[in-house]
Design an enzyme around this catalytic site. Structure first.
Site, short mmCIF file in Angstrom:
data_model
loop_
_atom_site.label_atom_id
_atom_site.label_comp_id
_atom_site.label_asym_id
_atom_site.label_seq_id
_atom_site.Cartn_x
_atom_site.Cartn_y
_atom_site.Cartn_z
N GLU A 114 44.99 38.61 34.83
CA GLU A 114 44.88 39.80 35.51
C GLU A 114 46.17 40.24 35.79
O GLU A 114 47.16 39.79 35.76
CB GLU A 114 44.36 39.33 37.12
CG GLU A 114 42.81 38.87 37.00
CD GLU A 114 42.37 38.39 38.40
OE1 GLU A 114 42.98 38.80 39.43
OE2 GLU A 114 41.38 37.80 38.63
N GLU A 140 41.68 31.40 39.92
CA GLU A 140 42.38 31.31 40.84
C GLU A 140 41.70 29.84 41.90
O GLU A 140 41.61 30.19 43.00
CB GLU A 140 42.38 32.53 41.86
CG GLU A 140 43.12 33.39 40.95
CD GLU A 140 43.31 34.77 42.02
OE1 GLU A 140 42.75 34.95 43.01
OE2 GLU A 140 44.17 35.48 41.42
#
Length: 798
Positions: A499, A424
């Site tokens: 995720e 991220e």
């Protein structure tokens, strides 16, 4: 000429080596360090009086220790705040005195740190060796120029875990192993031996070996390089010898191509390992030996066939994990790393994403031995910060060195199937970040071109396409609804869920089942962890008022290693014939957060394996059954409450409203109209006894092995009482210490180190560590109103 290996055996005893290295010249350097938490004036100098400092063995993590006299490691005012689980960092000093015999003059002496969190400065005899900022990569120094032969030497390490620098619990200190290395001037380069396989088929495999030999002498050196390969059963299958001359100050790399007939493949089901044994010999004296394990396997990824391991399709049943080991904090004991892999594999996982940093070597060794696939990840941030004092301060100067540390150290592990350059990363849509992504991916490719590169990307939109173009595998965080439209736009893109939410496990897993271009899914998280406190209950936005919450409470497996309800649901998604039974309590298990953000979905439903609800007689309770059987029938005290189908259309689950009555609640699963499985919840009686269950009854005496003992509080009929919260005290006899205690209660402020713990939901745990001596260990558990319980464990000499 000095017989170096006879001398080496004496040094082994001197340094109290407690583990075997794969290199005959490496000695574990973990014992008997002096430690002080706080500032020390000129703490690096030899003359500092450290006699009043604590003596600790490594691995060590001061953040898991009690704060002063509080009997707790948690403080609501801790700088780490909710992200760090309200634990305390700061500055700590380590010092170790050691003697190097004069007879070793002429040898090279190196120190290798597997990892220090974080920002470590190292001195030898008052002289600065260097600084290493990143808390998760291994590094080494050449001590030779500063060693005082025939005298005492002083190694000093200052560790600075200052300010908010992590979004999760990092721990503090020298939390991984330290090794001292004794080398001849001609020696193997650290991480310079590689064994790579190509052209793998059932009839043959090609092994490419690369062995780097360095000459630190002032004259050319002629040596023999002897190499053998042993198959997984210890049989020699190849041998070769090279006469090489290495110029002074240079590195010679020997390359060989070896064909292995009828290879035995490494796989998740049969993780068979070969070993490359290499020696440097000069004038009939062995200067150095090393063993490098490797596996013969092939990996392939494309959007048409998905992921192939050894030519066979495989879906990645993945879990993310952070670095801490629960009650042990971030101390990386080999057995703790191994146990975590064992538990995840037993729960159906075949892949782990190391989020968001390179793991300890012991973890990867365990994955190799046990057959667990790995995504080895480098960073949580690059140039842009996520917390004020994180790695972004060092990234520009250090990323290449840390990438080298990760890739060169780890590339021989067959368990690793891809490298990840980050998680991220902020501003992924910006051209300068895209350029950096290409640079990182290219640099990894220059070090190892045998594995694809990925990165975990959130907020997946078309503006991330240039970033994805830098990757071989597109990592999608929380973006299951993007798979099909993105495949239509980018049909060659290979995707995986890096995720996902447990609460939406069905929605994330079905695209993996349906589409070859979606190769797997990684739940956040496979194992629970300290920090990001209460994201699995109170969620985001996080705030100080969440205290005393300190665990994330989002893992499939809790910090003690016990399966949580969401793990049982994953069982029915991944395997046939599975069945489990849970109850929604009449009142919430914890106080709710009315301000939780709608996108914050790391929780699971509030369910427990508990049929003890005194005071709720005849009150309807929702009962959930997770089932990959065809049908499920529910019984209360022998009376059928009906039979229901469970399949993909029901998301492999069903439920009943059941008026509570004490007794037995039983679910029976049917396959083709025949009973296949059953699971039972009973109303337990009063707690009257404790049962101690060790994970192993025999451990290694060497000094770092662990035994995990689960304590259950039971009624007279040996049923767990899930309401029991008794305070349990522990005492030990024999060669062991208590390394940690726990109970997985996400709000408990209890000490992880004192010899006592309250049960939570009827259970707690104590972790024993061997002390270096063989013998019988007896653990005693006492609690008010119950008889003492004991268990025997044997510490055996190797």
């Amino acid at each position: 000429m000095i017989n170096f290996f006879s001398l080496f055996l004496g040094i082994l005893a001197c340094f109290q080596c407690v583990a075997q290295s794969v290199d005959s010249t490496h000695i574990l350097f973990d014992d008997q360090w002096r430690f002080f938490k706080g500032g020390v004036e000129r703490g690096q100098t030899v003359t500092v009086d450290d006699s009043h400092w604590r003596t600790v063995d490594l691995p060590h993590d001061w953040s898991i220790e009690d704060i002063g006299s509080t009997q707790s490691p948690f403080d609501s005012n801790a700088i780490s705040q909710v992200g760090g689980g309200f634990t305390v960092g700061g500055t700590g000093w380590y010092r170790k005195s050691f003697f190097i015999p004069s007879i070793l003059q002429g040898k090279k002496i190196h120190i290798l740190f597997e990892g220090i969190y974080m920002n470590a400065d190292v001195w030898l005899n008052g002289e600065h060796l260097g600084n290493h900022p990143y808390g998760y990569t291994s590094f080494s120094y050449d001590l030779t120029p500063l060693i005082k032969f025939g005298e005492k030497n002083m190694l000093a390490v200052q560790v600075k875990n200052e300010g908010q620098n992590s979004r999760w619990y990092s721990g503090s200190g020298i939390n991984r192993h330290v090794w001292i290395q004794f080398l001849s001037p001609v020696h193997f380069v650290e991480w310079g031996t590689q064994a790579r396989t190509t052209g793998v088929s059932s009839s043959a495999a090609i092994v490419h070996t690369y062995t780097a030999v360095e000459n630190n002498a002032t004259t050319p050196q002629s040596v023999q390089l002897l190499s053998t390969i042993l198959d997984p059963h210890g049989n020699e299958i190849a041998r070769w010898k090279r006469e090489i001359q290495v110029s002074p100050g240079t590195v010679y790399t020997d390359t060989q191509i070896i064909q292995i007939d009828r290879p035995q493949w490494w796989s998740t089901d049969q993780p068979l390992l070969y070993s490359l044994h290499t020696q440097i010999v000069q004038q009939q004296e062995t200067l150095q030996k090393q063993e490098t394990t490797f596996g013969i396997r092939s990996i392939h990824f494309d959007a048409e066939t998905g992921f192939l391991l050894n030519g066979k399709p495989m879906k990645l049943k993945g879990g993310c994990y952070h670095n801490d080991n629960g009650p042990l904090g971030s101390r990386s004991y080999d057995r703790a790393e191994e146990r975590r892999v064992e538990l995840m594999k037993a729960s159906g996982f075949n892949a782990i994403r190391c989020s968001h940093n390179p793991p300890p070597p012991a973890f990867l060794n365990a994955c190799d031995r046990l057959g667990m696939l790995v995504v080895d990840e480098a960073f949580d941030m690059w140039e842009d910060p996520k917390t004020p004092y994180d790695y972004h301060l060092y990234f520009d100067s250090w990323w290449k060195k840390d990438i080298e540390s990760m890739v060169l150290r780890d590339l021989n592990h067959p368990s690793i199937i891809m490298w990840s350059i980050g998680n991220e990363i902020p501003n992924r849509q910006k051209p300068e970040v895209v350029r950096l992504a290409h640079a990182l991916a290219a640099y990894i490719g220059s070090l190892d071109n045998s594995r694809p590169v990925t990165s975990a990307v959130n907020d997946v939109k078309e503006d991330k396409d240039p970033f994805f173009a830098a990757l071989d595998i597109a990592g999608y965080n929380y973006a299951d609804t993007s798979y099909e439209p993105d495949h239509r736009r980018k049909p060659q893109r290979v995707m995986m869920g890096t995720e996902s939410y447990a609460l939406e496990a069905f929605d994330y897993w079905m695209p993996v089942v349906d589409h070859p271009y979606v190769i797997g899914d990684f739940i956040w998280t496979g194992f629970d962890y300290i920090g990001e406190a209460s994201i699995g209950w109170k969620g985001y936005m996080q705030e100080k008022s969440f205290f005393p919450w300190n665990l994330a409470y989002c893992g499939d497996i809790d910090i003690c290693g016990w399966k949580r309800p969401q793990s049982y649901y994953r069982d029915v998604l991944w395997s046939s014939g599975r069945l489990s039974l849970f109850v929604h309590p009449p009142e919430p298990s914890f106080e709710m957060n009315p301000r939780i953000e709608p996108w914050s979905k790391w929780n699971w439903e509030d369910v427990v394996a508990d049929w003890n609800w005194k005071g709720s007689e005849n009150k309807p309770l929702k009962v959930d059954v997770y089932s990959s059987c065809d049908e499920v029938e529910l019984f209360l005290n022998g009376k059928s409450l009906g039979r229901k189908a469970t399949n993909r259309s029901t998301k492999f689950r069903t439920s009943w409203e059941v008026p509570w009555q004490a007794g037995e609640l039983k679910a029976i699963g049917f396959k083709n109209k025949k009973q296949l499985q059953q699971t039972v919840l009973v109303s337990a009686g009063e707690p009257v006894q404790m049962v101690l269950a060790p994970d192993r009854t025999e451990i290694q005496a060497a000094g770092q092995d662990l035994c995990y003992v689960t304590i259950e509080v039971q009624d007279k009929d040996h049923h767990l009482n899930p309401k029991a919260d008794n305070l349990i005290h522990f005492t030990l006899e024999g060669p062991a210490t208590i390394a940690g205690v726990g109970n997985a209660n996400p709000m408990s402020l209890e000490s992880y180190q004192l010899p006592k713990r309250n049960a939570w939901r009827g259970k707690c745990m104590v972790i024993l560590k061997s002390t270096g001596q063989p013998g019988d260990i007896v653990l005693h558990a006492t609690a008010e109103g119950m008889p003492e319980a004991t268990v025997n464990i044997r510490a055996k000499a190797e």
